[in-house]
Design a protein around this motif. Sequence first.
Motif, PDB file in Angstrom:
ATOM      1  N   LEU A  35      16.776  -4.850 -14.480  1.00  0.00           N
ATOM      2  CA  LEU A  35      16.958  -5.907 -15.472  1.00  0.00           C
ATOM      3  C   LEU A  35      18.103  -6.847 -15.109  1.00  0.00           C
ATOM      4  O   LEU A  35      17.945  -8.070 -15.137  1.00  0.00           O
ATOM      5  CB  LEU A  35      17.212  -5.280 -16.853  1.00  0.00           C
ATOM      6  CG  LEU A  35      17.543  -6.261 -17.986  1.00  0.00           C
ATOM      7  CD1 LEU A  35      16.384  -7.226 -18.219  1.00  0.00           C
ATOM      8  CD2 LEU A  35      17.885  -5.506 -19.263  1.00  0.00           C
ATOM      9  N   ASN A  36      19.255  -6.309 -14.774  1.00  0.00           N
ATOM     10  CA  ASN A  36      20.412  -7.170 -14.478  1.00  0.00           C
ATOM     11  C   ASN A  36      20.166  -8.057 -13.261  1.00  0.00           C
ATOM     12  O   ASN A  36      20.582  -9.223 -13.237  1.00  0.00           O
ATOM     13  CB  ASN A  36      21.660  -6.314 -14.267  1.00  0.00           C
ATOM     14  CG  ASN A  36      22.150  -5.686 -15.557  1.00  0.00           C
ATOM     15  OD1 ASN A  36      22.052  -6.293 -16.618  1.00  0.00           O
ATOM     16  ND2 ASN A  36      22.666  -4.473 -15.480  1.00  0.00           N
ATOM     17  N   PHE A  42      17.128 -15.290 -12.096  1.00  0.00           N
ATOM     18  CA  PHE A  42      16.469 -16.404 -12.783  1.00  0.00           C
ATOM     19  C   PHE A  42      17.345 -17.040 -13.860  1.00  0.00           C
ATOM     20  O   PHE A  42      16.871 -17.849 -14.653  1.00  0.00           O
ATOM     21  CB  PHE A  42      15.146 -15.930 -13.391  1.00  0.00           C
ATOM     22  CG  PHE A  42      14.115 -15.514 -12.367  1.00  0.00           C
ATOM     23  CD1 PHE A  42      13.453 -16.462 -11.597  1.00  0.00           C
ATOM     24  CD2 PHE A  42      13.824 -14.179 -12.158  1.00  0.00           C
ATOM     25  CE1 PHE A  42      12.514 -16.087 -10.653  1.00  0.00           C
ATOM     26  CE2 PHE A  42      12.878 -13.784 -11.211  1.00  0.00           C
ATOM     27  CZ  PHE A  42      12.224 -14.742 -10.455  1.00  0.00           C
ATOM     28  N   SER A  43      18.635 -16.650 -13.905  1.00  0.00           N
ATOM     29  CA  SER A  43      19.617 -17.232 -14.844  1.00  0.00           C
ATOM     30  C   SER A  43      19.119 -17.172 -16.290  1.00  0.00           C
ATOM     31  O   SER A  43      19.120 -18.185 -17.008  1.00  0.00           O
ATOM     32  CB  SER A  43      19.931 -18.684 -14.454  1.00  0.00           C
ATOM     33  OG  SER A  43      20.410 -18.747 -13.128  1.00  0.00           O
ATOM     34  N   LEU A  44      18.722 -16.007 -16.746  1.00  0.00           N
ATOM     35  CA  LEU A  44      18.171 -15.833 -18.089  1.00  0.00           C
ATOM     36  C   LEU A  44      19.296 -15.649 -19.107  1.00  0.00           C
ATOM     37  O   LEU A  44      20.328 -15.058 -18.818  1.00  0.00           O
ATOM     38  CB  LEU A  44      17.243 -14.617 -18.135  1.00  0.00           C
ATOM     39  CG  LEU A  44      16.095 -14.612 -17.121  1.00  0.00           C
ATOM     40  CD1 LEU A  44      15.261 -13.349 -17.277  1.00  0.00           C
ATOM     41  CD2 LEU A  44      15.217 -15.851 -17.289  1.00  0.00           C
ATOM     42  N   GLN A  49      16.288 -12.469 -21.921  1.00  0.00           N
ATOM     43  CA  GLN A  49      16.675 -11.301 -21.141  1.00  0.00           C
ATOM     44  C   GLN A  49      15.770 -10.108 -21.424  1.00  0.00           C
ATOM     45  O   GLN A  49      15.677  -9.185 -20.605  1.00  0.00           O
ATOM     46  CB  GLN A  49      18.127 -10.925 -21.446  1.00  0.00           C
ATOM     47  CG  GLN A  49      19.128 -12.016 -21.102  1.00  0.00           C
ATOM     48  CD  GLN A  49      20.512 -11.692 -21.617  1.00  0.00           C
ATOM     49  OE1 GLN A  49      21.188 -10.800 -21.118  1.00  0.00           O
ATOM     50  NE2 GLN A  49      20.941 -12.412 -22.635  1.00  0.00           N
ATOM     51  N   GLY A  50      15.099 -10.125 -22.574  1.00  0.00           N
ATOM     52  CA  GLY A  50      14.207  -9.019 -22.926  1.00  0.00           C
ATOM     53  C   GLY A  50      12.767  -9.245 -22.521  1.00  0.00           C
ATOM     54  O   GLY A  50      11.914  -8.391 -22.738  1.00  0.00           O
ATOM     55  N   VAL A 239      21.115   0.188 -19.735  1.00  0.00           N
ATOM     56  CA  VAL A 239      21.798  -0.378 -18.565  1.00  0.00           C
ATOM     57  C   VAL A 239      22.552  -1.642 -18.960  1.00  0.00           C
ATOM     58  O   VAL A 239      23.709  -1.851 -18.572  1.00  0.00           O
ATOM     59  CB  VAL A 239      20.794  -0.668 -17.432  1.00  0.00           C
ATOM     60  CG1 VAL A 239      21.481  -1.369 -16.268  1.00  0.00           C
ATOM     61  CG2 VAL A 239      20.148   0.632 -16.941  1.00  0.00           C
ATOM     62  N   ARG A 240      21.900  -2.485 -19.761  1.00  0.00           N
ATOM     63  CA  ARG A 240      22.544  -3.715 -20.239  1.00  0.00           C
ATOM     64  C   ARG A 240      23.714  -3.382 -21.166  1.00  0.00           C
ATOM     65  O   ARG A 240      24.780  -3.994 -21.090  1.00  0.00           O
ATOM     66  CB  ARG A 240      21.500  -4.568 -20.970  1.00  0.00           C
ATOM     67  CG  ARG A 240      21.953  -5.990 -21.286  1.00  0.00           C
ATOM     68  CD  ARG A 240      22.077  -6.795 -20.029  1.00  0.00           C
ATOM     69  NE  ARG A 240      22.456  -8.188 -20.273  1.00  0.00           N
ATOM     70  CZ  ARG A 240      22.962  -8.981 -19.341  1.00  0.00           C
ATOM     71  NH1 ARG A 240      23.144  -8.529 -18.111  1.00  0.00           N
ATOM     72  NH2 ARG A 240      23.270 -10.221 -19.624  1.00  0.00           N
ATOM     73  N   TYR A 241      23.516  -2.413 -22.037  1.00  0.00           N
ATOM     74  CA  TYR A 241      24.555  -2.005 -22.991  1.00  0.00           C
ATOM     75  C   TYR A 241      25.808  -1.512 -22.265  1.00  0.00           C
ATOM     76  O   TYR A 241      26.929  -1.908 -22.591  1.00  0.00           O
ATOM     77  CB  TYR A 241      24.002  -0.900 -23.898  1.00  0.00           C
ATOM     78  CG  TYR A 241      25.011  -0.323 -24.862  1.00  0.00           C
ATOM     79  CD1 TYR A 241      25.250  -0.922 -26.092  1.00  0.00           C
ATOM     80  CD2 TYR A 241      25.726   0.830 -24.543  1.00  0.00           C
ATOM     81  CE1 TYR A 241      26.178  -0.396 -26.989  1.00  0.00           C
ATOM     82  CE2 TYR A 241      26.659   1.369 -25.421  1.00  0.00           C
ATOM     83  CZ  TYR A 241      26.874   0.753 -26.639  1.00  0.00           C
ATOM     84  OH  TYR A 241      27.797   1.272 -27.508  1.00  0.00           O
ATOM     85  N   MET A 242      25.612  -0.665 -21.261  1.00  0.00           N
ATOM     86  CA  MET A 242      26.757  -0.108 -20.550  1.00  0.00           C
ATOM     87  C   MET A 242      27.493  -1.179 -19.744  1.00  0.00           C
ATOM     88  O   MET A 242      28.713  -1.107 -19.566  1.00  0.00           O
ATOM     89  CB  MET A 242      26.306   1.028 -19.637  1.00  0.00           C
ATOM     90  CG  MET A 242      25.729   2.224 -20.381  1.00  0.00           C
ATOM     91  SD  MET A 242      26.862   2.963 -21.582  1.00  0.00           S
ATOM     92  CE  MET A 242      27.805   4.043 -20.529  1.00  0.00           C
ATOM     93  N   LEU A 243      26.765  -2.193 -19.270  1.00  0.00           N
ATOM     94  CA  LEU A 243      27.416  -3.290 -18.555  1.00  0.00           C
ATOM     95  C   LEU A 243      28.269  -4.123 -19.500  1.00  0.00           C
ATOM     96  O   LEU A 243      29.430  -4.426 -19.217  1.00  0.00           O
ATOM     97  CB  LEU A 243      26.372  -4.180 -17.877  1.00  0.00           C
ATOM     98  CG  LEU A 243      26.909  -5.455 -17.214  1.00  0.00           C
ATOM     99  CD1 LEU A 243      27.827  -5.098 -16.043  1.00  0.00           C
ATOM    100  CD2 LEU A 243      25.771  -6.353 -16.758  1.00  0.00           C
TER     101      LEU A 243
END
Length: 395
Positions: A35-36, A42-44, A49-50, A239-243
């Motif tokens: 995901l990241n 693509f600069s989302l 992002q979802g 993964v997004r949350y932890m980042l």
Amino acid sequence: METRTNPPAVKGVTAAILVTAFLYAFVNSISSVLLNEVVAAFSLTGAAQGLLSSMLSVGYMLALLVNPLFQGRTEKLFMLLLSGLLQVAMLLLSGSASSFAVFLTAIVLLGVGCGWLDGYINSCMIDFHPHDSPKYLSLLHGLFGVGSLLAPLLMQALLLGISWRGVFFVIAAMTAGAMLCVALARRGAKGLDSRQQAREERLSLQQFGGYLRKKRNLLLLACGAMCAMVQTGLTCWIVRYMLLVHNNDALGATCLTVYWVAATVNRFLAPHLRVRPLLLILGGGALSAGLLALGILSGSAAVMCLCFGLLGLVTGHFMPMMVAECARGYQGSTTLTTSMYMFVTGIARVVVPILMADLSDAVSIQVGMSVPIFAGLLVILFAAGALRLPAPDEP
């Protein structure tokens, strides 16, 4: 079915299905693990992002919507082979796409392949093992869990040497290998007589309507949708949350691995528990809500990782037990029951990533991550309702 006259052919089909389920886990994990990389490429921003997880689920849902139309009309192993080949083609297209529009189109079609494959591996396993399907479904989903826990590790390792696009190409090659196993098993299955092969009646509108008119079926479908919201919310956004919260996306991948290790243990052990499946579902919903709330409120990366391990232990059985429960009393129509179940879970998978991304952007990442908590509470409600009604094979 466990046949006495030609067991090698049935064992060959079973082995091919299990290999396919194991390698399918790598395809299923792509949207969360990469995901990241996709967001950056693509600069989302915002809800966009979802879209990776959601568009995969759109295709998945479309495939399951038309699956019952094939019931009794198309050979299941052929459809399984076709679904895998479609995945191979779309993985290659996704990895080579130069624009986000082309990428999303490929992801939707990849989802179609996933929906067909997911429906047919479950339906075939029930058909070939009608008397002990919970055991074989748990084995199938257990191996899927093994693949899911290895997928983040493999992809993170691959990213050290190749781009995220190269990861898509590697997973395509792995899927092609699984389809070779299916092709060989399909050839062997042609030797089975009509009693040993998966045979279904052609689905009529009357049968379809009768299925939807039963209150228990509707409660099971609603419960399944909430179970999917719990698991999808956990795995697609950690993964997004932890980042964003702990500045460590690699730790997010570790959380995914910890979750799938525990979920896999759960799937191998849960069928041996002398507890009604729906009671296990209900308990899992309650415990998942509490554990995720603890992980979020703690503000600790270590506590969240620990909670994810426990979450795997209490939610890993959701899908295999729900698939088996929905199929009770519907022998000869398992394409219908598995497709309907997976269709409603597909809707949940479309909604959850976008909802979590939007809430994270509009309110906070903690609020976005809380969506599975509310889904877990609804699992309790719908499972309790279904428990009060008899299954079709009960007096």
